[in-house]
Design an enzyme around this catalytic site. Sequence first.
Site, PDB file in Angstrom:
ATOM      1  N   CYS A   1       0.844  -1.199   0.000  1.00  5.19           N
ATOM      2  CA  CYS A   1       0.000   0.000   0.000  1.00  5.19           C
ATOM      3  C   CYS A   1       0.881   1.251   0.000  1.00  5.19           C
ATOM      4  O   CYS A   1       1.595   1.499  -0.958  1.00  5.19           O
ATOM      5  CB  CYS A   1      -0.992  -0.041   1.164  1.00  5.19           C
ATOM      6  SG  CYS A   1      -2.339   1.158   0.979  1.00  5.19           S
TER       7      CYS A   1
ATOM      8  N   HIS B   1      -3.823  -4.584  -0.180  1.00  7.58           N
ATOM      9  CA  HIS B   1      -3.352  -5.175   1.069  1.00  7.58           C
ATOM     10  C   HIS B   1      -3.415  -6.694   0.966  1.00  7.58           C
ATOM     11  O   HIS B   1      -4.474  -7.289   1.149  1.00  7.58           O
ATOM     12  CB  HIS B   1      -4.235  -4.714   2.235  1.00  7.58           C
ATOM     13  CG  HIS B   1      -4.010  -3.301   2.628  1.00  7.58           C
ATOM     14  ND1 HIS B   1      -3.055  -2.929   3.564  1.00  7.58           N
ATOM     15  CD2 HIS B   1      -4.584  -2.153   2.205  1.00  7.58           C
ATOM     16  CE1 HIS B   1      -3.075  -1.620   3.703  1.00  7.58           C
ATOM     17  NE2 HIS B   1      -3.994  -1.126   2.893  1.00  7.58           N
TER      18      HIS B   1
ATOM     19  N   GLU C   1      -2.431  -8.789   3.057  1.00  7.60           N
ATOM     20  CA  GLU C   1      -2.793  -9.332   4.375  1.00  7.60           C
ATOM     21  C   GLU C   1      -4.294  -9.278   4.623  1.00  7.60           C
ATOM     22  O   GLU C   1      -4.787  -9.888   5.578  1.00  7.60           O
ATOM     23  CB  GLU C   1      -2.031  -8.583   5.481  1.00  7.60           C
ATOM     24  CG  GLU C   1      -2.555  -7.205   5.843  1.00  7.60           C
ATOM     25  CD  GLU C   1      -2.096  -6.084   4.917  1.00  7.60           C
ATOM     26  OE1 GLU C   1      -2.308  -4.911   5.286  1.00  7.60           O
ATOM     27  OE2 GLU C   1      -1.544  -6.370   3.835  1.00  7.60           O
TER      28      GLU C   1
END
Length: 196
Positions: A77, A175, A177
């Site tokens: 990001c 992202h 994650e």
Amino acid sequence: MKVVIVDTECANLTSVRFAIERLGYSCTVTDDADAIRAADRVILPGVGTAAAAMRNLQRKQLVDVLKSLEQPVLGICLGMQLMTSHSEEGDVECLGLIPSLTKRLEVGELPLPHMGWNTSMPTNNNPLLKSAEQYCYFVHSYAVAVDEYTIAEAEYGQRFASMIRHNNYFGAQFHPERSGKVGESILREFLEAKLC
């Protein structure tokens, strides 16, 4: 394997660490230059503004450290945007690891930030996102323009680079994650594939 997450003092440090640990790897969140240099894989996360994040890196004396790395490095990001040469967000010079430019998204009537799930289409033999377009989770108002360093792209009012690469430096605008199985696969490839 030594995995280091650079302590940029940004909000997504813990979620990135948990994502790495879910893959069975231990990792260290640190701003120690020697630990970063000694790592096998380095992750540069980021949430917030480019100017504030660059101030943090300068204050921690990590700019030259990050520029000197030869192992695979993944910016996430804002971390990806910090890898570019310049960001319009605050008109700030960034790390210059990837000679691309970060600009404000021009989306017309669409709301900013661009937030939620969107497709990311791999290009240029992307070693991290190997299959056809995949849904990934985005939260951003600035993006890297599509150029020769783009290895995946997405669209939200305009085309933009959703992933970039130059030598051992990789970036993901989304992202991983927070991108479910797709993000997990990208992180696993980053940790396990021979990338440089």
